[in-house]
Design an enzyme around this catalytic site. Structure first.
Site, short mmCIF file in Angstrom:
data_model
loop_
_atom_site.label_atom_id
_atom_site.label_comp_id
_atom_site.label_asym_id
_atom_site.label_seq_id
_atom_site.Cartn_x
_atom_site.Cartn_y
_atom_site.Cartn_z
CB SER A 116 -0.89 0.02 1.25
OG SER A 116 -1.59 1.26 1.37
CE1 TYR A 170 -4.09 -1.98 5.06
CE2 TYR A 170 -3.52 0.25 4.38
CZ TYR A 170 -3.86 -1.06 4.06
OH TYR A 170 -3.96 -1.44 2.75
#
Length: 266
Positions: A146, A159
């Site tokens: 990501s 995250y």
């Protein structure tokens, strides 16, 4: 580099029940690959399997898998080995996020996110890579990381930490496997229009605030599948976030300003 033909190559995709994972399955099937879609939701992966068979004109497979459970990983890979054959391309797409201030985070969610996004992915990858090395086959591991692993923003503490780990793991693994002609590609997307945000941001405010800057999963999947034919080190989307991530590294003060301001939409 010579193009790798995907026809009859075994492509295993985790988190393949919906969203980006399902789109990767469809794009690979359209190129003639033998697709193995894996996820916890057995009812959904069955539909993905059927669509892959329509696109490829050959068998596709669907196996239930919880990447956070080593026993589930072992059972799934045993079925793949018995019913399908050696994996040529592994796409580690399974993962989830929760956008919340760290002080408010449930410790159980922290543990679960690392189990799914990092530890389970590593266990599965190790088993697939061991087989590739034993068979002395050219292979490919594609890890969906990501942009959060390159440029952390508020409310993405846990995250981002998991995706920073995926990036570090992938970069080292790439160097280890290069002599064996096994490629490692890291995909670093920004926000994608998928059900990922049903859990990450139940309010829906984050996606709504991004407008047209949200990525199309079908287009991203097509780019990822092209990398199966022509392996690359990284895929970073959208382009302007890659530029921002480079700024973040080269100019930390400006990077903090961007991450905490312009790119902070949560």
């Amino acid at each position: 580099m010579k193009k790798m033909e995907l026809k009859d190559k075994v492509v295993l995709v985790t988190g393949g029940s919906a969203g980006l994972g399902a789109e990767i399955c469809y794009a690979a099937a359209a190129k003639g690959a033998i697709v193995v879609t894996c996820a916890r939701r057995i009812n959904l992966i069955g539909k993905v399997k059927e669509r892959c068979e329509e696109l490829s004109g050959k068998p596709a497979y669907a196996f239930q898998l919880d990447v956070a459970d080593p026993e589930s990983v072992a059972a799934c890979l045993e079925k793949v080995a018995t019913e399908v054959g050696p994996v040529d391309i592994l796409v580690n797409n399974a993962g989830f996020g929760i956008f919340e201030n760290f002080a408010d985070f449930n410790p159980k969610d922290i543990t679960r996110m690392f189990e799914v996004n990092v530890l389970g992915m590593m266990v599965l990858t190790q088993q697939v890579v061991i087989q590739m090395l034993e068979d002395k086959r050219c292979g490919h591991v594609i890890n969906i990381a990501s942009m959060a692993g390159k440029m952390a923003t508020p409310k993405s503490t846990v995250y981002s930490a998991t995706k920073f780990a995926v990036l570090g793991f992938s970069n080292a693994l790439r160097l280890e496997l290069k002599p064996a002609n096994i490629h490692v590609t890291t995909v670093n997307p920004g926000p994608i229009q998928t059900e990922f945000f049903d859990k990450a941001d139940p309010s829906g405010q984050y996606l709504a605030s991004l407008g047209n800057h949200v990525l199309d999963p079908q287009k991203l999947a097509a780019r990822i599948v092209r990398s199966m034919e022509h392996p690359v080190r990284e895929i970073n989307r959208p382009g302007y976030m890659e530029v921002a991530a480079r700024f973040y590294t080269l100019f930390p003060a400006i990077g903090d300003f961007l991450a905490g301001g312009i790119f902070n939409k949560k």
